[in-house]
Enzyme design. Structure first.
Site, PDB file in Angstrom:
ATOM      1  N   HIS A 241      -9.411   3.554  -1.456  1.00  0.00           N
ATOM      2  CA  HIS A 241      -7.805   3.050  -1.299  1.00  0.00           C
ATOM      3  C   HIS A 241      -7.474   2.432  -2.439  1.00  0.00           C
ATOM      4  O   HIS A 241      -7.486   1.112  -2.432  1.00  0.00           O
ATOM      5  CB  HIS A 241      -7.619   2.712   0.197  1.00  0.00           C
ATOM      6  CG  HIS A 241      -6.138   1.959   0.136  1.00  0.00           C
ATOM      7  ND1 HIS A 241      -5.149   2.484  -0.017  1.00  0.00           N
ATOM      8  CD2 HIS A 241      -5.907   0.688   0.925  1.00  0.00           C
ATOM      9  CE1 HIS A 241      -4.300   1.575  -0.039  1.00  0.00           C
ATOM     10  NE2 HIS A 241      -4.565   0.697   0.738  1.00  0.00           N
TER      11      HIS A 241
ATOM     12  N   CYS B 191       0.757  -1.398   0.037  1.00  0.00           N
ATOM     13  CA  CYS B 191      -0.020   0.096  -0.031  1.00  0.00           C
ATOM     14  C   CYS B 191       0.766   1.329  -0.039  1.00  0.00           C
ATOM     15  O   CYS B 191       0.351   2.333  -0.367  1.00  0.00           O
ATOM     16  CB  CYS B 191      -0.884  -0.038   1.087  1.00  0.00           C
ATOM     17  SG  CYS B 191      -2.206  -1.407   1.170  1.00  0.00           S
TER      18      CYS B 191
ATOM     19  N   CYS C 130       0.847   2.412   6.234  1.00  0.00           N
ATOM     20  CA  CYS C 130       0.889   0.935   6.723  1.00  0.00           C
ATOM     21  C   CYS C 130       0.737   0.137   5.456  1.00  0.00           C
ATOM     22  O   CYS C 130       0.142   0.486   4.510  1.00  0.00           O
ATOM     23  CB  CYS C 130       0.212   0.683   7.772  1.00  0.00           C
ATOM     24  SG  CYS C 130      -1.699   0.559   7.221  1.00  0.00           S
TER      25      CYS C 130
HETATM   26  C1  COA Z   1     -14.793  -4.178   4.503  1.00  0.00           C
HETATM   27  C2  COA Z   1     -15.325  -4.610   3.381  1.00  0.00           C
HETATM   28  C3  COA Z   1     -15.211  -6.411   3.369  1.00  0.00           C
HETATM   29  C4  COA Z   1     -16.654  -4.243   3.183  1.00  0.00           C
HETATM   30  O1  COA Z   1     -17.186  -4.774   1.880  1.00  0.00           O
HETATM   31  P1  COA Z   1     -18.495  -4.906   1.391  1.00  0.00           P
HETATM   32  O2  COA Z   1     -19.429  -5.512   2.409  1.00  0.00           O
HETATM   33  O3  COA Z   1     -18.705  -5.044   0.118  1.00  0.00           O
HETATM   34  O4  COA Z   1     -18.931  -3.273   1.727  1.00  0.00           O
HETATM   35  P2  COA Z   1     -20.344  -2.412   1.158  1.00  0.00           P
HETATM   36  O5  COA Z   1     -19.898  -1.442   0.605  1.00  0.00           O
HETATM   37  O6  COA Z   1     -21.147  -3.350   0.336  1.00  0.00           O
HETATM   38  O7  COA Z   1     -20.882  -1.920   2.644  1.00  0.00           O
HETATM   39  C5  COA Z   1     -21.884  -2.948   3.476  1.00  0.00           C
HETATM   40  C6  COA Z   1     -22.821  -2.129   4.006  1.00  0.00           C
HETATM   41  O8  COA Z   1     -22.402  -1.007   4.757  1.00  0.00           O
HETATM   42  C7  COA Z   1     -22.809   0.065   4.557  1.00  0.00           C
HETATM   43  N1  COA Z   1     -21.879   1.148   4.853  1.00  0.00           N
HETATM   44  C8  COA Z   1     -20.729   1.182   4.566  1.00  0.00           C
HETATM   45  N2  COA Z   1     -20.176   2.203   4.945  1.00  0.00           N
HETATM   46  C9  COA Z   1     -21.229   3.062   5.678  1.00  0.00           C
HETATM   47  C10 COA Z   1     -21.315   4.168   6.148  1.00  0.00           C
HETATM   48  N3  COA Z   1     -20.240   4.963   6.270  1.00  0.00           N
HETATM   49  N4  COA Z   1     -22.212   4.775   6.856  1.00  0.00           N
HETATM   50  C11 COA Z   1     -23.424   3.729   6.544  1.00  0.00           C
HETATM   51  N5  COA Z   1     -23.520   2.519   5.904  1.00  0.00           N
HETATM   52  C12 COA Z   1     -22.297   2.388   5.375  1.00  0.00           C
HETATM   53  C13 COA Z   1     -23.151  -0.174   2.990  1.00  0.00           C
HETATM   54  O9  COA Z   1     -24.289   0.773   2.558  1.00  0.00           O
HETATM   55  C14 COA Z   1     -23.532  -1.657   2.879  1.00  0.00           C
HETATM   56  O10 COA Z   1     -25.069  -1.652   3.168  1.00  0.00           O
HETATM   57  P3  COA Z   1     -25.990  -2.675   2.444  1.00  0.00           P
HETATM   58  O11 COA Z   1     -25.651  -4.127   2.716  1.00  0.00           O
HETATM   59  O12 COA Z   1     -27.427  -2.351   3.067  1.00  0.00           O
HETATM   60  O13 COA Z   1     -25.831  -2.089   1.061  1.00  0.00           O
HETATM   61  C15 COA Z   1     -14.478  -4.490   2.034  1.00  0.00           C
HETATM   62  O14 COA Z   1     -14.641  -2.834   1.846  1.00  0.00           O
HETATM   63  C16 COA Z   1     -12.948  -4.474   2.322  1.00  0.00           C
HETATM   64  O15 COA Z   1     -12.524  -5.473   2.310  1.00  0.00           O
HETATM   65  N6  COA Z   1     -12.182  -3.728   2.704  1.00  0.00           N
HETATM   66  C17 COA Z   1     -10.764  -3.631   3.333  1.00  0.00           C
HETATM   67  C18 COA Z   1      -9.781  -3.526   2.224  1.00  0.00           C
HETATM   68  C19 COA Z   1      -8.629  -4.025   2.644  1.00  0.00           C
HETATM   69  O16 COA Z   1      -8.069  -5.068   3.371  1.00  0.00           O
HETATM   70  N7  COA Z   1      -7.505  -2.984   2.263  1.00  0.00           N
HETATM   71  C20 COA Z   1      -6.156  -3.206   2.540  1.00  0.00           C
HETATM   72  C21 COA Z   1      -5.881  -2.290   3.619  1.00  0.00           C
HETATM   73  S1  COA Z   1      -4.226  -1.729   3.425  1.00  0.00           S
END
Ligand code: COA
Length: 439
Positions: A393, A99, A423
């Site tokens: 990201h 990253c 990180c």
């Molecule tokens: C966390 C993670 C698994 C979530 O994925 P996801 O389930 O596809 O996420 P979604 O965007 O569909 O969000 C899930 C729900 O949360 C809700 N939501 C997300 N952010 C929100 C917020 N800020 N406020 C309100 N609701 C929120 C969405 O609307 C969605 O609701 P729904 O199911 O009713 O549509 C994914 O984003 C991920 O893997 N992130 C980490 C990535 C990572 O590891 N990066 C490396 C780091 S260096």
């Protein structure tokens, strides 16, 4: 030119950041879903160079990164050059530091400038998590190789017949640490447990970051650092802004979300994590001397940097707490000298863990062998225009996004210094100390 601010190792050459730009950062699977990282990188670099007004012949190199590589175009740096108006004779390469990849790109370019091997460089990165490679299982891959060698139809039939249903199921890429088997999210959840970072603290942090990002968009602060993309190949859709920023998020809505990486006891949710994102970002670096000779006013300067690592099995995303003190030492500055701190937000739990380590005497003594902690980060100086949780990201692009965002904000505030940290997988941490244009 202000004297005395150079890092001693720079031999008197000051590296200026003269321009920076990014695409909007879009959740993967949305408007950029048909574009590859090379597509995104090329359209961004073309626009960056054109906007800069710097003649293409002035560039000595380009370095670009993509964290999840595309198997059929692994040399993204060179591919980007070949798909832009930059000279086809411009040498380019690809780099990676998970990253922190476009931080790595920028510091490699800066080193080339300090060494006198180059005076102008494009450095950046791109990611398309919509276009992540899908792998064949090992038995399927072996069968395909054997099939290409088999000459007789019965031999081919035998190879195909040996495959089981599970062998032909595609294998998606996993954001897993090879040494621990834990995903990024699981590793961040482990940090939240070990550091006692509560769900409400994470949600509050995410809420504030969304509000700051929404406010930055609303007040036009991103207008000059984010390009509009008329999305190829159909050129019908238009991407103007990041599409993950939620101006209307509330603590109540965030509190409703289910934990994802430990469904039972966990605290990390989609709301307090950075989302999977597509996008590109890059900066143009020059020796200060060259910038001045071309009549360009720098956005600021790369003053010092450091990379560090911790054991991935310990606290995977705590790298910034190890790298930041070294970068500050190299800069000859202290945390309290920083007008801004830009910390990549992989997860709210990771940022809060890093901030806790910055302020901890125990961490300083036991982990860093230093008598004093780095100190508390003033919340009013941290990620003031939002971070990766709302903005998104795209792994390879985040570092370059942060350099531009920090320097433009330093310019607006007439600030002198910013600390930037990222990180990264493998327990890596990156830290850069930037000087503002007036420093
Ligand atoms: C966390 C993670 C698994 C979530 O994925 P996801 O389930 O596809 O996420 P979604 O965007 O569909 O969000 C899930 C729900 O949360 C809700 N939501 C997300 N952010 C929100 C917020 N800020 N406020 C309100 N609701 C929120 C969405 O609307 C969605 O609701 P729904 O199911 O009713 O549509 C994914 O984003 C991920 O893997 N992130 C980490 C990535 C990572 O590891 N990066 C490396 C780091 S260096």
């Amino acid at each position: 030119m202000s004297q005395g601010n150079h890092h001693p190792a720079s031999g008197g050459v000051r590296v200026a950041v003269v321009a920076g730009l990014r695409t909007p950062f879009l959740r993967s699977g949305t408007e950029f879903k048909d574009l590859s990282a090379v597509d995104l990188g090329a359209l961004l670099v073309n626009e960056l160079v054109a906007r800069s007004g710097i003649p293409a012949k002035e560039f000595d190199g380009l370095v670009f990164g993509q964290v999840i590589p595309a198997p059929l175009s692994s040399l993204i740096g060179r591919e980007v050059v070949l798909r832009t108006e930059l000279p086809r004779t411009l040498a380019a390469h690809t780099t990676s530091r998970a990253c922190a990849t476009s931080i790595q790109a920028a510091t490699e370019a800066a080193d080339q400038i300090v060494l006198g091997h180059a005076s102008a460089f494009v450095a950046g990165g791109a990611e398309s998590l919509s276009d992540a490679p899908i792998f064949a299982s090992r038995p399927l891959a072996q069968a395909l190789v054997a099939l290409s060698k088999a000459k007789r139809i019965p031999d081919k039939a035998k190879i195909l017949g040996s495959l089981k249903l599970k062998d032909v199921t595609p294998v998606p890429p996993a954001l897993k640490e090879p040494t621990t088997g834990l995903t990024m999210g699981e590793s961040a959840q482990k940090m939240a447990f070990e550091n006692g970072i509560s769900r409400s603290a994470q949600d509050e942090f995410a809420l504030k970051s969304h509000r700051k990002a929404a406010e930055a968009w609303k007040s036009g602060r991103f207008a000059d650092e984010v390009m509009t993309v008329v999305v190829p190949p159909r050129f019908q859709a238009m991407a103007r802004e990041d599409n993950n920023v939620r101006a209307d998020t509330t603590l109540e809505a965030l509190a409703q979300l289910k934990p994802v990486f430990d469904r039972r006891y966990g605290t990390i949710t989609a709301g307090n994590s950075s989302p999977l994102t597509d996008g590109a970002a890059a900066v143009i670096l020059m020796s200060e001397e060259k910038a001045r000779s071309l009549g360009i006013r720098p956005l600021g300067f790369i003053r010092a940097y450091a990379y560090a690592a911790t054991d991935p099995g310990d606290q995977l995303l705590q790298g910034p707490a190890y790298a930041a003190p070294v970068a500050l030492d190299r800069a000859g500055l202290r945390l309290s000298d920083m007008d801004l701190v830009e910390m990549h937000e992989a997860f709210a739990a990771q940022v809060l863990s890093n901030l806790q380590a910055f302020a901890s005497r125990k961490f300083a003594e036991e982990r860093l062998g230093r008598p004093e902690p780095l100190g508390e980060v003033d919340p009013a100086r941290l990620n003031v225009n939002g971070g990766s949780i709302p903005l998104g990201h795209p792994f390879g692009a985040t570092g370059a996004r942060m350099i531009t965002q920090a320097l433009r904000e330093l310019g607006r505030r007439k600030g002198a210094h910013a600390l930037l940290t990222v990180c990264a997988a493998g327990g890596l941490g990156a830290a850069v100390v930037l000087d503002g244009p007036e420093a």
